[in-house]
Design a protein around this motif. Structure first.
Motif, mmCIF file in Angstrom:
data_model
loop_
_atom_site.group_PDB
_atom_site.id
_atom_site.type_symbol
_atom_site.label_atom_id
_atom_site.label_comp_id
_atom_site.label_asym_id
_atom_site.label_seq_id
_atom_site.Cartn_x
_atom_site.Cartn_y
_atom_site.Cartn_z
ATOM 1 N N UNK A 50 0.847 -1.191 0.000
ATOM 2 C CA UNK A 50 0.000 0.000 0.000
ATOM 3 C C UNK A 50 0.886 1.245 0.000
ATOM 4 N N UNK A 52 1.705 3.741 1.690
ATOM 5 C CA UNK A 52 1.697 4.360 3.014
ATOM 6 C C UNK A 52 3.045 4.168 3.685
ATOM 7 N N UNK A 101 -3.610 14.457 4.661
ATOM 8 C CA UNK A 101 -3.947 13.186 5.318
ATOM 9 C C UNK A 101 -2.755 12.624 6.087
ATOM 10 N N UNK A 120 0.693 9.160 3.350
ATOM 11 C CA UNK A 120 0.600 8.560 2.029
ATOM 12 C C UNK A 120 1.920 8.776 1.299
ATOM 13 N N UNK B 25 -4.378 0.511 -4.253
ATOM 14 C CA UNK B 25 -5.234 -0.156 -3.273
ATOM 15 C C UNK B 25 -5.567 -1.550 -3.754
ATOM 16 N N UNK B 374 -6.470 9.672 -0.458
ATOM 17 C CA UNK B 374 -6.567 9.125 0.893
ATOM 18 C C UNK B 374 -7.322 7.794 0.933
ATOM 19 N N UNK B 376 -6.500 4.792 0.048
ATOM 20 C CA UNK B 376 -5.739 3.663 0.620
ATOM 21 C C UNK B 376 -5.731 3.623 2.145
ATOM 22 N N UNK B 377 -5.922 4.766 2.807
ATOM 23 C CA UNK B 377 -5.929 4.770 4.273
ATOM 24 C C UNK B 377 -7.064 3.926 4.834
ATOM 25 N N UNK B 379 -7.654 0.996 3.898
ATOM 26 C CA UNK B 379 -7.337 -0.412 3.627
ATOM 27 C C UNK B 379 -6.019 -0.836 4.252
#
Lengths: 447, 447
Positions: A50, A52, A101, A120, B25, B374, B376-377, B379
């Motif tokens: 992901x 992140x 975010x 992110x 994602x 945002x 993906x946040x 998941x």
């Protein structure tokens, strides 16, 4: 303040260890050690599923370092680091975090300050720059200081009514008299009212240096990119720190019983004595032993004897707490005022039985099965992985600890447990503090 | 009760869709549809990095289905499902969960009952059997019923003091007069006191059937194994349900202002009107529009006008809530009693401006960047993935929704927003409820 990319420095990445492990936890957690050109080290778990990036950091030194009379300083300072930095006031800084975010959170515990950060990938550079500002240019604006001060005063007032907190405060005073651990982490109404912007700014600079810092990063970032960001973000912190010396002490060995009278149908009871340090070679056997005694929830001996057989309480627990400057063994039970004395008798008898006879093979096997089997539950999110690894860094257990940890538990024998129980458990030396109206108990004289 | 493995049935696994996606994602979330031999369907995301399995399930039908006079029934029933099942009383069942490190939690909302379940792979069969017992043989023992009832009565008493809850209750009564949405989910002191074991058991059987059930599983399990466990766990629930019919209604179109006098320095203000259903073709444009209006936190228009420019409040928000039987647009602000009237004027003016002029290209682009970036946040843990997918199942958005979702947002134009804003926003029809002592406002007559 707009983010301006600094010069791009070719990163000298020292990948000292890139471990691929065999057990299931380890398969998901391959740790690299990354050292930046500026000499800042972090552990990195690359995980690109992901977009992140999570970062957890920890500074040695926490609320314990608050100067006497300025209790609450580290706690309040931590709460203000994301309330305005650089050219942004609190509103502007929080807006920017929200637009991008980005999560940034600072917390103060007795022994550490911790940072949790998440971004992110696409906003990574801007997010790290917001973090850099919080660390290097926090504003401590009057508006923010007064707002956070008000919140803190409300929290302190609420704490003053909490029987749990009263019992804990009394226990620490009895166990570690005069030591900074007895001081309130959030401060008092008086000390918090008196803290100034100058106090806050100076304390932040003193606590948050490069010397006392552990960092773990998990997520969608490679070692070279991280190395550059480490220098940009943390590189301007002071190189070394001058933390006030804190004496490392033993828990008072004199048994005592203290009652804080309070009109409640139930009493809150804390009991405990000296524990053992995290680097004590008996720590793992003691940890397994305590799972059987009072750490294992419903299946523990204390729970079985106090709750299941006698219905004395809803729950009873015991733990070893290896703090930075004291090692505690401490337990808790809440029970009706009429049954406090009986509960304490049962608890002492269980400590004595364990110190005398140790545990059975079956108890040991059940404990090992649970403790090794549930270890993966500590690693099921990137945040948890980062948190676990920073804790391992803080405790100086080594980058291969998660490979070894379950085999350390498996290696414990009933003989180890017997030896450790005899060494550590001292039912006749318990320091007990009670909040409530317990019946049939007398305070022992307090010196 | 000990777990006895049932007959092993050769699983007929219909993998209807195994989608490998292109965006980030989706790369991490490849969904299979698994149908068991007994006809129970679940979505499955296989993820073998850690030895853990997460399951989220949702039953259509929630506290809204409580019979009149038995409010609180679904809420209390949900709280009791893990308090004893089969041959185990609450203590024994909770001990077993703890020994096996299994998490089982049930929650009741107005429209749904939900289940969250998590187990280690090594305890998987035993864990699913504990879940089977909770679903099929909950005990509702007197001890547990009375304990949970006491907790619920305490929670209801506390709620009665909450200005937020008072404002919400008043708003629902004004917006949806006489509809079950106006009834308290937790029940009242009277209704909860009167609920019986028979009520609870019958209601559980009625709500939790195979007909109304959506299931997503994420983690260390394959489709064939899951198919077998689906039948064993959920297969004995009733096949079809007979939920009480709930009328789907529109929000009252008559503007009104209601004040609940309460001595507080600040007022809590709720405002809103009819929204739109989740399957309305304008839902995504409306969602993007509301990000600009009041859903986007610090960067929203309401926040800019109410907070940043005028300092009227700390926060102001607006959202579309597509419930099962009503579609709401609702916003909230808390502000000083002297400034409530001004805040409401500003909010109405912003709704009118948006309905009239729409938004700018730049606002649209910022909203798209945030909303798609945002995503993906939502998941980043297996629990979150499972929760998102069950929500997608509940809303019947299709197994490919997470592939399409960001492109649906990207496709929204300023013209779409203008059209949707003109269609949906009705500043002159707002239903407003206020708890506090607002100045300079008069209640409109209440029929």
């Amino acid at each position: 303040m707009r983010y301006t990319a600094g010069n791009i420095v070719a990163a000298l990445v020292l990948t000292l260890a890139s471990l691929i492990f065999v057990t299931r936890v380890d398969a998901a957690v391959s740790i690299q050690e990354v050292t930046s050109p500026g000499g800042i080290t972090a552990w990195l778990v690359e995980e690109h599923a992901l977009p992140l990036v999570v970062l957890e950091a920890s500074w040695k030194g926490g609320t314990l370092q608050d100067p006497e009379g300025k209790e609450g300083l580290a706690y309040m300072m931590s709460a203000l680091l994301d309330e305005g930095a650089g050219e942004m006031d609190a509103q502007a800084y929080q807006s920017r975090l929200e637009e991008l975010a980005v999560d940034i959170g600072f917390r103060a515990s007795t022994d550490n300050l911790t940072l949790s950060f998440k971004t992110l990938t696409e906003n990574r550079d801007q997010a790290f720059d917001l973090l850099r500002l919080a660390l290097n240019e926090p504003r401590f604006d009057e508006e923010a200081v007064e707002r956070i001060r008000r919140q803190l005063l409300v929290a302190i007032t609420r704490d003053m009514e909490s029987p749990d907190r009263m019992a804990a405060e009394a226990w620490y005073h009895a166990a570690l008299p005069g030591h900074p651990y007895t001081r309130p982490s959030k401060g008092t109404l008086e000390t918090v009212a008196a803290l100034t912007r100058t106090d806050l700014a100076a304390h932040q600079r003193m606590l948050m240096t490069r010397e006392n810092l552990n960092i773990t990063v998990v997520g969608d970032i490679d070692a070279a990119t991280l190395a550059t960001l480490l220098d940009e973000t943390f590189g301007k912190l002071d190189a070394v720190s001058s933390l006030p010396e804190i004496e490392t002490v033993k828990v008072s060995a004199a048994a005592r019983l203290e009652i804080i009278q309070r009109e409640m149908p139930q009493s809150i009871v804390l009991f405990g004595h000296e524990g053992l340090a995290r680097d004590d070679e008996d720590f793992i056997p003691a940890y397994v032993m305590n799972y059987v005694l009072g750490g294992g929830g419903f299946s523990s001996r204390l729970m079985t004897e106090v709750r299941e057989k006698r219905g004395l309480a809803y729950s009873v627990t015991s733990y070893f707490y290896p703090l930075a400057h004291a090692s505690l063994f401490i337990g808790q039970v809440a029970t009706q005022n009429t049954r406090v004395a009986e509960s304490l008798d049962v608890i002492k008898a269980e400590l004595a039985r364990l110190a005398q006879d140790g545990i059975t093979d079956e108890e040991l096997q059940d404990a090992k099965t649970y403790l090794t089997g549930s270890y993966p539950l500590r690693f099921d999110t990137n945040e948890k992985i980062a948190g676990q690894l920073v804790a391992i860094q803080d405790a100086e257990l080594g980058i291969d600890y998660i490979v070894k940890r379950n085999s350390l538990i498996e290696a414990v024998t009933v003989e180890d447990i017997r030896r450790v129980a005899a060494r550590l458990l001292r039912p006749d030396d318990l320091i007990v503090t009670i909040v409530g109206q317990p019946e049939g108990l007398e305070e022992t004289a307090i010196e």
